[in-house]
Design a protein around this motif. Structure first.
Motif, PDB file in Angstrom:
ATOM      1  N   ALA A  27       0.828  -1.208   0.000  1.00  0.00           N
ATOM      2  CA  ALA A  27       0.000   0.000   0.000  1.00  0.00           C
ATOM      3  C   ALA A  27       0.861   1.255   0.000  1.00  0.00           C
ATOM      4  O   ALA A  27       0.571   2.231  -0.717  1.00  0.00           O
ATOM      5  N   GLU A  28       1.934   1.243   0.796  1.00  0.00           N
ATOM      6  CA  GLU A  28       2.830   2.406   0.825  1.00  0.00           C
ATOM      7  C   GLU A  28       3.519   2.603  -0.523  1.00  0.00           C
ATOM      8  O   GLU A  28       3.692   3.740  -0.987  1.00  0.00           O
TER       9      GLU A  28
ATOM     10  N   THR B 134       1.219   4.346  -2.890  1.00  0.00           N
ATOM     11  CA  THR B 134       1.097   5.772  -2.559  1.00  0.00           C
ATOM     12  C   THR B 134       2.327   6.538  -3.008  1.00  0.00           C
ATOM     13  O   THR B 134       2.233   7.626  -3.594  1.00  0.00           O
TER      14      THR B 134
ATOM     15  N   ARG C  49       2.560   6.777  -6.900  1.00  0.00           N
ATOM     16  CA  ARG C  49       1.551   7.712  -7.400  1.00  0.00           C
ATOM     17  C   ARG C  49       2.012   9.153  -7.158  1.00  0.00           C
ATOM     18  O   ARG C  49       1.852  10.027  -8.038  1.00  0.00           O
ATOM     19  N   ALA C  50       2.586   9.411  -5.992  1.00  0.00           N
ATOM     20  CA  ALA C  50       3.061  10.763  -5.686  1.00  0.00           C
ATOM     21  C   ALA C  50       4.219  11.158  -6.599  1.00  0.00           C
ATOM     22  O   ALA C  50       4.282  12.297  -7.083  1.00  0.00           O
TER      23      ALA C  50
ATOM     24  N   GLU D 250      -2.754  -0.813  -5.003  1.00  0.00           N
ATOM     25  CA  GLU D 250      -2.515  -0.888  -3.558  1.00  0.00           C
ATOM     26  C   GLU D 250      -2.158  -2.291  -3.101  1.00  0.00           C
ATOM     27  O   GLU D 250      -1.543  -2.458  -2.041  1.00  0.00           O
TER      28      GLU D 250
ATOM     29  N   ALA E 247       1.626  -0.881  -9.103  1.00  0.00           N
ATOM     30  CA  ALA E 247       2.076   0.338  -8.427  1.00  0.00           C
ATOM     31  C   ALA E 247       3.238   0.980  -9.177  1.00  0.00           C
ATOM     32  O   ALA E 247       3.286   2.203  -9.353  1.00  0.00           O
TER      33      ALA E 247
END
Length: 256
Positions: A31-32, A35, A38-39, A82, A88
Protein backbone atom coordinates in the motif's frame (compact mmCIF):
# COMPACT_ATOMS: atom_id res chain seq x y z
CA UNK A 1 8.22 3.59 7.20
CA UNK A 2 7.97 0.49 5.04
CA UNK A 3 8.91 2.42 1.91
CA UNK A 4 11.34 5.32 2.10
CA UNK A 5 12.01 8.06 -0.46
CA UNK A 6 15.23 10.02 -0.79
CA UNK A 7 15.22 12.98 -3.16
CA UNK A 8 18.34 14.18 -4.95
CA UNK A 9 17.26 16.92 -7.34
CA UNK A 10 15.25 15.26 -10.13
CA UNK A 11 16.11 11.75 -8.88
CA UNK A 12 14.04 9.86 -6.32
CA UNK A 13 15.47 6.75 -4.64
CA UNK A 14 12.68 4.50 -3.36
CA UNK A 15 13.67 1.78 -0.88
CA UNK A 16 11.63 -1.24 0.18
CA UNK A 17 12.35 -1.04 3.88
CA UNK A 18 11.80 -4.35 5.70
CA UNK A 19 15.36 -5.70 5.81
CA UNK A 20 14.57 -7.91 8.81
CA UNK A 21 12.00 -9.73 6.62
CA UNK A 22 14.05 -9.66 3.40
CA UNK A 23 11.83 -6.76 2.27
CA UNK A 24 8.86 -9.09 1.93
CA UNK A 25 5.83 -7.52 0.30
CA UNK A 26 3.43 -7.18 3.21
CA UNK A 27 0.01 -5.54 2.82
CA UNK A 28 1.37 -2.39 4.41
CA UNK A 29 4.45 -2.22 2.22
CA UNK A 30 2.43 -2.74 -0.97
CA UNK A 31 0.00 0.00 0.00
CA UNK A 32 2.83 2.41 0.83
CA UNK A 33 4.59 1.62 -2.46
CA UNK A 34 1.42 2.46 -4.40
CA UNK A 35 1.10 5.77 -2.56
CA UNK A 36 4.76 6.63 -3.12
CA UNK A 37 4.77 5.78 -6.82
CA UNK A 38 1.55 7.71 -7.40
CA UNK A 39 3.06 10.76 -5.69
CA UNK A 40 6.27 10.54 -7.72
CA UNK A 41 4.29 10.22 -10.92
CA UNK A 42 2.50 13.48 -10.10
CA UNK A 43 5.64 15.35 -9.02
CA UNK A 44 6.95 17.37 -11.97
CA UNK A 45 10.27 17.79 -10.17
CA UNK A 46 10.98 14.04 -10.41
CA UNK A 47 12.36 12.84 -13.73
CA UNK A 48 13.66 9.37 -12.86
CA UNK A 49 13.20 6.85 -10.05
CA UNK A 50 15.59 4.28 -8.57
CA UNK A 51 13.94 1.35 -6.79
CA UNK A 52 15.98 -0.83 -4.42
CA UNK A 53 15.76 -2.87 -1.23
CA UNK A 54 17.13 -2.11 2.22
CA UNK A 55 20.15 -4.08 3.36
CA UNK A 56 22.30 -6.46 1.34
CA UNK A 57 20.36 -9.74 1.49
CA UNK A 58 17.29 -9.02 -0.58
CA UNK A 59 15.74 -6.72 -3.14
CA UNK A 60 12.52 -8.40 -2.08
CA UNK A 61 11.69 -12.02 -1.30
CA UNK A 62 8.13 -11.63 -2.59
CA UNK A 63 4.82 -11.83 -0.77
CA UNK A 64 4.96 -12.04 3.01
CA UNK A 65 4.56 -15.74 3.84
CA UNK A 66 3.14 -15.04 7.31
CA UNK A 67 0.33 -13.00 5.78
CA UNK A 68 -0.32 -15.61 3.10
CA UNK A 69 -1.20 -18.09 5.80
CA UNK A 70 -3.92 -15.76 7.04
CA UNK A 71 -5.08 -13.99 3.88
CA UNK A 72 -4.69 -16.73 1.30
CA UNK A 73 -3.35 -16.09 -2.20
CA UNK A 74 -5.68 -13.32 -3.30
CA UNK A 75 -2.84 -10.79 -3.50
CA UNK A 76 -1.11 -12.90 -6.15
CA UNK A 77 -3.90 -12.02 -8.57
CA UNK A 78 -4.75 -8.54 -7.33
CA UNK A 79 -5.22 -5.93 -10.04
CA UNK A 80 -5.34 -2.74 -7.98
CA UNK A 81 -2.08 -0.89 -7.35
CA UNK A 82 -2.52 -0.89 -3.56
CA UNK A 83 -2.24 -4.68 -3.50
CA UNK A 84 -0.22 -5.38 -6.67
CA UNK A 85 3.28 -3.81 -6.56
CA UNK A 86 3.79 -4.34 -10.29
CA UNK A 87 0.76 -2.14 -10.98
CA UNK A 88 2.08 0.34 -8.43
CA UNK A 89 5.32 0.67 -10.37
CA UNK A 90 3.65 0.69 -13.77
CA UNK A 91 1.44 3.64 -12.81
CA UNK A 92 4.57 5.83 -12.70
CA UNK A 93 5.23 7.40 -16.09
CA UNK A 94 8.81 8.29 -15.12
CA UNK A 95 11.53 5.72 -15.92
CA UNK A 96 12.14 3.33 -13.01
CA UNK A 97 15.61 1.84 -12.59
CA UNK A 98 15.71 -1.32 -10.50
CA UNK A 99 18.87 -1.46 -8.38
CA UNK A 100 18.85 -5.15 -7.45
CA UNK A 101 20.90 -5.41 -4.28
CA UNK A 102 20.18 -9.03 -3.30
CA UNK A 103 17.75 -11.83 -4.04
CA UNK A 104 14.61 -11.17 -6.08
CA UNK A 105 12.44 -14.22 -5.52
CA UNK A 106 9.07 -15.13 -7.07
CA UNK A 107 6.89 -12.04 -6.45
CA UNK A 108 10.13 -10.11 -5.96
CA UNK A 109 11.27 -11.28 -9.38
CA UNK A 110 7.99 -9.93 -10.78
CA UNK A 111 8.62 -6.58 -9.10
CA UNK A 112 12.09 -6.44 -10.67
CA UNK A 113 10.60 -7.10 -14.11
CA UNK A 114 8.23 -4.16 -13.62
CA UNK A 115 11.22 -1.79 -13.72
CA UNK A 116 12.31 -0.23 -17.00
CA UNK A 117 16.03 -0.89 -16.53
CA UNK A 118 17.84 -3.28 -14.17
CA UNK A 119 21.29 -2.86 -12.64
CA UNK A 120 22.42 -5.69 -10.39
CA UNK A 121 24.83 -5.92 -7.53
CA UNK A 122 27.23 -8.84 -7.69
CA UNK A 123 25.14 -10.18 -4.76
CA UNK A 124 21.92 -10.23 -6.79
CA UNK A 125 20.19 -13.50 -7.59
CA UNK A 126 16.85 -14.20 -9.23
CA UNK A 127 14.47 -17.12 -8.76
CA UNK A 128 10.99 -18.01 -9.95
CA UNK A 129 9.73 -20.51 -7.38
CA UNK A 130 6.03 -20.30 -8.28
CA UNK A 131 5.80 -23.87 -9.56
CA UNK A 132 8.01 -25.22 -6.79
CA UNK A 133 5.74 -23.82 -4.08
CA UNK A 134 2.58 -24.75 -5.98
CA UNK A 135 1.15 -21.48 -7.31
CA UNK A 136 0.92 -19.66 -10.63
CA UNK A 137 2.27 -16.13 -11.20
CA UNK A 138 -0.34 -13.41 -11.47
CA UNK A 139 1.73 -10.25 -11.86
CA UNK A 140 3.10 -10.94 -15.34
CA UNK A 141 6.24 -13.04 -14.88
CA UNK A 142 5.13 -15.97 -17.06
CA UNK A 143 4.80 -13.69 -20.08
CA UNK A 144 7.46 -11.03 -19.48
CA UNK A 145 10.39 -13.32 -18.69
CA UNK A 146 10.26 -15.30 -21.94
CA UNK A 147 10.11 -12.08 -23.93
CA UNK A 148 13.20 -10.79 -22.16
CA UNK A 149 15.53 -13.81 -22.11
CA UNK A 150 13.95 -16.25 -24.58
CA UNK A 151 11.37 -18.95 -24.03
CA UNK A 152 13.82 -21.82 -23.36
CA UNK A 153 15.75 -19.95 -20.70
CA UNK A 154 12.52 -18.75 -19.12
CA UNK A 155 11.26 -22.32 -18.95
CA UNK A 156 14.52 -23.44 -17.38
CA UNK A 157 14.14 -20.91 -14.58
CA UNK A 158 10.40 -21.29 -14.05
CA UNK A 159 10.20 -25.07 -14.28
CA UNK A 160 13.14 -25.69 -11.93
CA UNK A 161 12.89 -22.84 -9.44
CA UNK A 162 16.69 -22.60 -9.58
CA UNK A 163 18.51 -19.39 -8.72
CA UNK A 164 20.15 -17.31 -11.45
CA UNK A 165 23.31 -15.44 -10.47
CA UNK A 166 23.89 -11.83 -11.45
CA UNK A 167 26.58 -12.45 -14.08
CA UNK A 168 24.48 -15.06 -15.87
CA UNK A 169 21.46 -12.76 -15.66
CA UNK A 170 23.54 -10.11 -17.41
CA UNK A 171 24.76 -12.54 -20.07
CA UNK A 172 21.14 -13.58 -20.71
CA UNK A 173 20.00 -9.98 -21.11
CA UNK A 174 17.91 -9.85 -17.95
CA UNK A 175 19.96 -7.05 -16.37
CA UNK A 176 21.85 -4.25 -18.08
CA UNK A 177 25.02 -4.56 -16.04
CA UNK A 178 26.51 -5.97 -12.85
CA UNK A 179 28.53 -3.81 -10.45
CA UNK A 180 30.19 -4.31 -7.05
CA UNK A 181 27.75 -3.96 -4.17
CA UNK A 182 29.13 -0.63 -2.99
CA UNK A 183 28.81 0.81 -6.51
CA UNK A 184 25.18 -0.21 -7.09
CA UNK A 185 23.38 2.93 -6.00
CA UNK A 186 25.99 5.30 -7.45
CA UNK A 187 25.68 3.50 -10.80
CA UNK A 188 21.88 3.64 -10.67
CA UNK A 189 21.94 7.31 -9.71
CA UNK A 190 24.34 8.12 -12.54
CA UNK A 191 22.06 6.44 -15.06
CA UNK A 192 19.04 8.23 -13.60
CA UNK A 193 20.91 11.53 -13.89
CA UNK A 194 21.54 10.88 -17.58
CA UNK A 195 17.83 10.23 -18.10
CA UNK A 196 16.90 13.31 -16.09
CA UNK A 197 19.02 15.50 -18.39
CA UNK A 198 16.56 14.92 -21.26
CA UNK A 199 13.24 16.73 -21.69
CA UNK A 200 10.86 14.82 -19.41
CA UNK A 201 7.95 14.92 -21.85
CA UNK A 202 10.12 13.32 -24.53
CA UNK A 203 11.33 10.64 -22.10
CA UNK A 204 7.84 9.75 -20.92
CA UNK A 205 6.41 9.71 -24.44
CA UNK A 206 9.24 7.51 -25.70
CA UNK A 207 8.91 5.13 -22.75
CA UNK A 208 5.19 4.76 -23.44
CA UNK A 209 5.83 4.14 -27.15
CA UNK A 210 8.34 1.38 -26.36
CA UNK A 211 6.02 -0.28 -23.84
CA UNK A 212 2.91 -0.01 -26.01
CA UNK A 213 4.74 -1.38 -29.04
CA UNK A 214 6.34 -4.22 -27.08
CA UNK A 215 2.86 -5.48 -26.21
CA UNK A 216 1.84 -5.70 -29.90
CA UNK A 217 2.74 -8.00 -32.78
CA UNK A 218 5.71 -6.55 -34.69
CA UNK A 219 3.73 -5.30 -37.69
CA UNK A 220 1.22 -3.51 -35.48
CA UNK A 221 4.04 -2.05 -33.39
CA UNK A 222 5.70 -0.63 -36.51
CA UNK A 223 2.41 0.94 -37.56
CA UNK A 224 2.04 2.40 -34.06
CA UNK A 225 5.50 3.96 -34.29
CA UNK A 226 4.67 5.47 -37.68
CA UNK A 227 1.49 7.08 -36.36
CA UNK A 228 3.08 8.38 -33.17
CA UNK A 229 6.24 9.57 -34.95
CA UNK A 230 4.35 11.41 -37.68
CA UNK A 231 2.19 13.24 -35.13
CA UNK A 232 5.05 14.09 -32.78
CA UNK A 233 7.62 15.15 -35.39
CA UNK A 234 5.16 17.50 -37.08
CA UNK A 235 5.32 19.63 -33.94
CA UNK A 236 9.13 19.95 -33.85
CA UNK A 237 11.13 22.50 -35.81
CA UNK A 238 14.33 21.65 -37.65
CA UNK A 239 16.15 24.43 -35.78
CA UNK A 240 15.26 22.84 -32.42
CA UNK A 241 16.51 19.46 -33.56
CA UNK A 242 19.77 20.91 -34.89
CA UNK A 243 20.46 22.77 -31.63
CA UNK A 244 19.88 19.60 -29.63
CA UNK A 245 22.00 17.57 -32.04
CA UNK A 246 24.93 19.93 -31.47
CA UNK A 247 24.49 19.53 -27.71
CA UNK A 248 24.48 15.74 -28.10
CA UNK A 249 27.71 15.83 -30.11
CA UNK A 250 29.37 18.05 -27.52
CA UNK A 251 28.27 15.70 -24.75
CA UNK A 252 29.67 12.75 -26.70
CA UNK A 253 33.05 14.45 -27.03
CA UNK A 254 33.12 15.17 -23.29
CA UNK A 255 32.44 11.50 -22.52
CA UNK A 256 35.06 10.13 -24.93
Amino acid sequence: MLVTVERDGPIAVVTLNRPEAMNALSRGLRAELATVMRALDGDDGVRAVVLTGAGTRAFTAGLDLKELGVDGLGAANATEAEANPVKAIEQCRKPVIGAINGVAITGGFEVALACDILIASENARFADTHARVGIMPGWGLSQKLSRMIGISRAKELSLTGNFLDAQTACAWGLVNRVVPADELLPAARALATDIASIDPDKVQTYKRLIDDGYALPFGEAMALEQRESTAANSRVSGAEVEARRRAVMERGRSQA
